[in-house]
Scaffold this active site. Sequence first.
Site, PDB file in Angstrom:
ATOM      1  N   GLY A 259       0.882  -1.398   0.199  1.00  0.00           N
ATOM      2  CA  GLY A 259       0.418   0.015   0.256  1.00  0.00           C
ATOM      3  C   GLY A 259       0.585   1.773   0.267  1.00  0.00           C
ATOM      4  O   GLY A 259       0.634   2.142  -0.836  1.00  0.00           O
ATOM      5  N   GLU A 262       6.241   3.812   4.581  1.00  0.00           N
ATOM      6  CA  GLU A 262       6.979   5.229   5.866  1.00  0.00           C
ATOM      7  C   GLU A 262       7.867   6.153   6.653  1.00  0.00           C
ATOM      8  O   GLU A 262       8.881   6.179   7.061  1.00  0.00           O
ATOM      9  CB  GLU A 262       5.788   4.661   7.374  1.00  0.00           C
ATOM     10  CG  GLU A 262       7.379   3.732   8.642  1.00  0.00           C
ATOM     11  CD  GLU A 262       6.258   2.263   7.993  1.00  0.00           C
ATOM     12  OE1 GLU A 262       5.858   2.106   6.743  1.00  0.00           O
ATOM     13  OE2 GLU A 262       7.091   1.373   8.671  1.00  0.00           O
ATOM     14  N   HIS A 295      -1.938   6.242   8.415  1.00  0.00           N
ATOM     15  CA  HIS A 295      -1.018   4.980   8.878  1.00  0.00           C
ATOM     16  C   HIS A 295      -0.019   5.292   8.900  1.00  0.00           C
ATOM     17  O   HIS A 295       0.790   5.595   9.782  1.00  0.00           O
ATOM     18  CB  HIS A 295      -1.058   3.875   8.639  1.00  0.00           C
ATOM     19  CG  HIS A 295      -1.016   1.958   8.628  1.00  0.00           C
ATOM     20  ND1 HIS A 295      -0.712   1.189   9.903  1.00  0.00           N
ATOM     21  CD2 HIS A 295       0.645   2.038   8.346  1.00  0.00           C
ATOM     22  CE1 HIS A 295      -0.228   0.686   9.683  1.00  0.00           C
ATOM     23  NE2 HIS A 295       0.767   0.666   9.088  1.00  0.00           N
ATOM     24  N   GLU A 296       0.472   6.058   7.392  1.00  0.00           N
ATOM     25  CA  GLU A 296       2.578   5.973   7.505  1.00  0.00           C
ATOM     26  C   GLU A 296       2.527   7.349   7.744  1.00  0.00           C
ATOM     27  O   GLU A 296       3.489   7.209   8.722  1.00  0.00           O
ATOM     28  CB  GLU A 296       2.060   5.708   5.820  1.00  0.00           C
ATOM     29  CG  GLU A 296       1.523   4.857   4.583  1.00  0.00           C
ATOM     30  CD  GLU A 296       2.346   4.188   5.416  1.00  0.00           C
ATOM     31  OE1 GLU A 296       3.253   3.594   6.137  1.00  0.00           O
ATOM     32  OE2 GLU A 296       1.058   3.008   4.500  1.00  0.00           O
ATOM     33  N   GLU A 318       3.860  -2.060  13.622  1.00  0.00           N
ATOM     34  CA  GLU A 318       3.045  -2.587  13.038  1.00  0.00           C
ATOM     35  C   GLU A 318       1.261  -2.655  13.964  1.00  0.00           C
ATOM     36  O   GLU A 318       0.158  -1.689  13.141  1.00  0.00           O
ATOM     37  CB  GLU A 318       2.589  -2.897  11.807  1.00  0.00           C
ATOM     38  CG  GLU A 318       3.791  -3.435  10.537  1.00  0.00           C
ATOM     39  CD  GLU A 318       4.170  -1.884   9.997  1.00  0.00           C
ATOM     40  OE1 GLU A 318       2.202  -1.454  10.362  1.00  0.00           O
ATOM     41  OE2 GLU A 318       4.795  -0.998   8.975  1.00  0.00           O
TER      42      GLU A 318
HETATM   43  N1  B3K Z   1       5.956  -0.502   6.680  1.00  0.00           N
HETATM   44  C1  B3K Z   1       5.562  -0.822   5.330  1.00  0.00           C
HETATM   45  C2  B3K Z   1       5.584  -1.916   4.983  1.00  0.00           C
HETATM   46  C3  B3K Z   1       6.897  -2.600   4.422  1.00  0.00           C
HETATM   47  C4  B3K Z   1       6.514  -4.211   3.762  1.00  0.00           C
HETATM   48  C5  B3K Z   1       7.374  -4.576   3.189  1.00  0.00           C
HETATM   49  N2  B3K Z   1       7.410  -5.479   2.280  1.00  0.00           N
HETATM   50  C6  B3K Z   1       3.551   0.041   5.184  1.00  0.00           C
HETATM   51  C7  B3K Z   1       2.871   0.078   6.566  1.00  0.00           C
HETATM   52  O1  B3K Z   1       2.833  -0.787   7.361  1.00  0.00           O
HETATM   53  O2  B3K Z   1       3.275   1.248   6.647  1.00  0.00           O
HETATM   54 ZN    ZN Z   2       2.736  -0.191   9.134  1.00  0.00          ZN
END
Ligand code: B3K
Ligand code: ZN
Length: 855
Positions: A259, A262, A295-296, A318
């Site tokens: 998606g 960050e 979220h980010e 997360e």
């Molecule tokens: N931290 C990233 C996800 C990274 C995935 C790596 N395969 C997006 C998120 O959770 O905000």
């Molecule tokens: Zn995240």
Amino acid sequence: MTTMNAKYLKDYLAPAFTITHIDLNFHLDGAETFVTATSRVVRKDKQSTILVLDGEGIELVSVKVAGEEADYSQQEGKLSIETQTDEFELEIVTKLDPEANSSLEGLYMSDGAYCTQCEAEGFRRITYFLDRPDVLAVYSVRIEAEAEAFPYLLSNGNLIEKGEATPGRHYVKWHDPFPKPAYLFALVAGDFDLLEDEFVTSSQRPVKLQVFVDKGNLHKAHHAMSSLKKSMAWDESRFDLEYDLDIYMIVAVDFFNMGAMENKGLNVFNTKYVLADTSSATDEDYHGIESVVGHEYFHNWTGNRVTCRDWFQLSLKEGLTVFRDQEFSSDLGSRAVNRIHAIKVIKNQQFAEDSGPMAHPIRPESVIEMNNFYTVTVYNKGAEVIRMMHTLLGEDSFQAGMKLYFERHDGQAVTCDDFAAAMQDASGIDLTLFKRWYSQSGTPVVTVTEKYDAEAEKYSLLIEQLTPPTADQADKQPLHIPFDLELLAADGTSMLSKVLDVKEESQEFTFENIAQKPVPSLLQNFSAPVKLDFSYSIEQLVHLMRYAGSEVARWEASVALISQSIWENVAHLSQNQAMHVDPRVTDAYRGVLLSEKLDPALVAEIFTLPSVSALIEQVDSVDLDLLSTARAYVVEEVATACEDELLSRYREQAGIGDAGSRALKNICLLLLQKVSEEHQVFARAQYEQAENMTDSLGALLALNGEESEMRTSLMSDYETKWSDTPLVMDKWLSLQATCRSNTCLAQLKKLTEHPSFSFSNPNRVRSLIGAFAAANTEQFHKIDGSGYAFLTDTIIKLNKLNPQVAARIITPLIQFKKFDQARQSLMKASLERILGMDELSKDLYEKVSKALDSK
Ligand code: B3K
Ligand code: ZN
């Protein structure tokens, strides 16, 4: 040959060396791209004399220590340098080919722009480095590229210098004052349209906000920008957290594995979570953008300022950040509807993961490929664990815990234990037992039995918990479960409402002065991620649907009621008996449509009847064909019994402009199609008059049940209209992939040649093939094995091209346990085919080998 060894949490060792500063110099020039990384290396463990760096898929040009050519050795994925010095400068030059990088990890090209993705272990595809989250360095980045093709050169932190490099080439320098792990590094170089704005923080600091989108899409960037401003304001008001740099950038790219990401000060987003206008994006898209932007942004504190010590701790950032984004959406919109969506993710996807070969605790204990652990367990069950803490502590103590967490750990890389300790210390609530949620996988089954003593006016509940063994862990212990309960009287009034602390295998709770036998609303709001086992009668469920104080509980009761009816019919079918739906069930549904007090968005949720895949999650084994027949029958019975009310609510919502009304209108339209073909005219009229994508798509979805002339003609109209807009065509691909018709798969195969489809773009693959496997249960699991073969062919194709995406869409194929022997054998044969492939990626190896081992 890739190493397939697992890493274990128990083997964690603090790094022997660290890197405190790094200067990166990017010379971007297609296949001649060079990166010079100059690092300040500091020895932390005086006994260590060998510095071991990670690196993958890159060409090493030179290595210098303190300005001198260094001696080094290279093994698979590692570069070792012997050293006796405590602190020194290390210069490494690597050569990359971003255009040839189809894995979309490290530095790659997306539609002519350079961009990076480093989480979890992508930085090692840029340079040799200590690529682990507990090595935090200050980054200075110089980027140089051709000026005309790449007018914007972006990285983390603040822009400190720019100018001409050589004729036709320009450069910039960025400096990020906050030490960060390599996974938060980012670079983007390209030509974009730019939307700018400003946010003034609570301490009156102006922050420049920038959203970069592909040329011609500026008008679609406003919702993302306003979502960003709302996120910044919300984090200040609810969590007292302020932004810390002078600039915040979001770049939308079309080629992206997930998606969004960050990266400090420079988020890279999938266009799906940025671009929107009413003609091309649905209400759901708008909501998705707001929540992912949030979220980010929220990661800036929970993830970036305080990060993870190692990747086993992923849920530290997360789970917590999902909890925060859920709260953001709930404070801004309908709390009940947001909660219902979160509950569905757990019940329909996380429970499936827990009962399948990839079962793991929210803090996994062993990992082969980290990218495989960005899961619904780590993210969504992780958020449920935070939510339970919030329930146990209450908002004030929870916020005190957050404050203490930041006081203790700002600028550090920490563990889930550190987080729980801050919560415990700030609240005085003992979380020792509660912490088992971090280490125990699986879904507890909570069985409740009621007893009522009319004479003594005593009502008691016996609550027993048992977590069945999972693929990764045989023995389970009792958990600390906050169990939210309401007791309702016959007239619907609330007699008692409280959260019980369930801590033992079996516990009895007795309530005094209960003058009549109540109807219990159990596990309200889904107060813990468990399966509830209580034999509700139809009357009780109908009562809860009408009177439960919580809207979520009303919805839960409706799901339980209709599911009961579907399973009863499965039983009838298996005994060759006629199917039948109790009129109390259809009456209850009609009552919901007739109730004017209920929020239309909630009514829409109640009428979104459980999907086949959701129903499968309620049982241990399933006869798919019977289930599918029984479900279709019950849905048709409900729709037929409610026809008049569906029609009138459909017409009533038509002119109303809010998302809840549109959701209700569209679900009415869909159910009306189950009653009679005559209602197709409503779908056509809606499609033709639609002023927004929610209504256009609602009409197409209503017609997607089976093939019809009308469906064909509207789908072809849509195709002509939107053929130049990839994100909008993704919806069309998904409609094709989820059509219930028997010709669906043949159609899909043709569509892989369609100009709108491409195997190299993850959004396209997920929309067509991912959607087919995950959401078209009947067609994917067709008994001739054709669905499995198609997915398997795709996975084999993607193994090298994009292993992350391949390993993501395989999920329905490894969750075979609940199906009949014939299907199981076909699915396993497909997995054997994948396992036998040459150069199998770690990503696929981990999932497939676990699935086959779990036989
Ligand atoms: N931290 C990233 C996800 C990274 C995935 C790596 N395969 C997006 C998120 O959770 O905000
Ligand atoms: Zn995240």
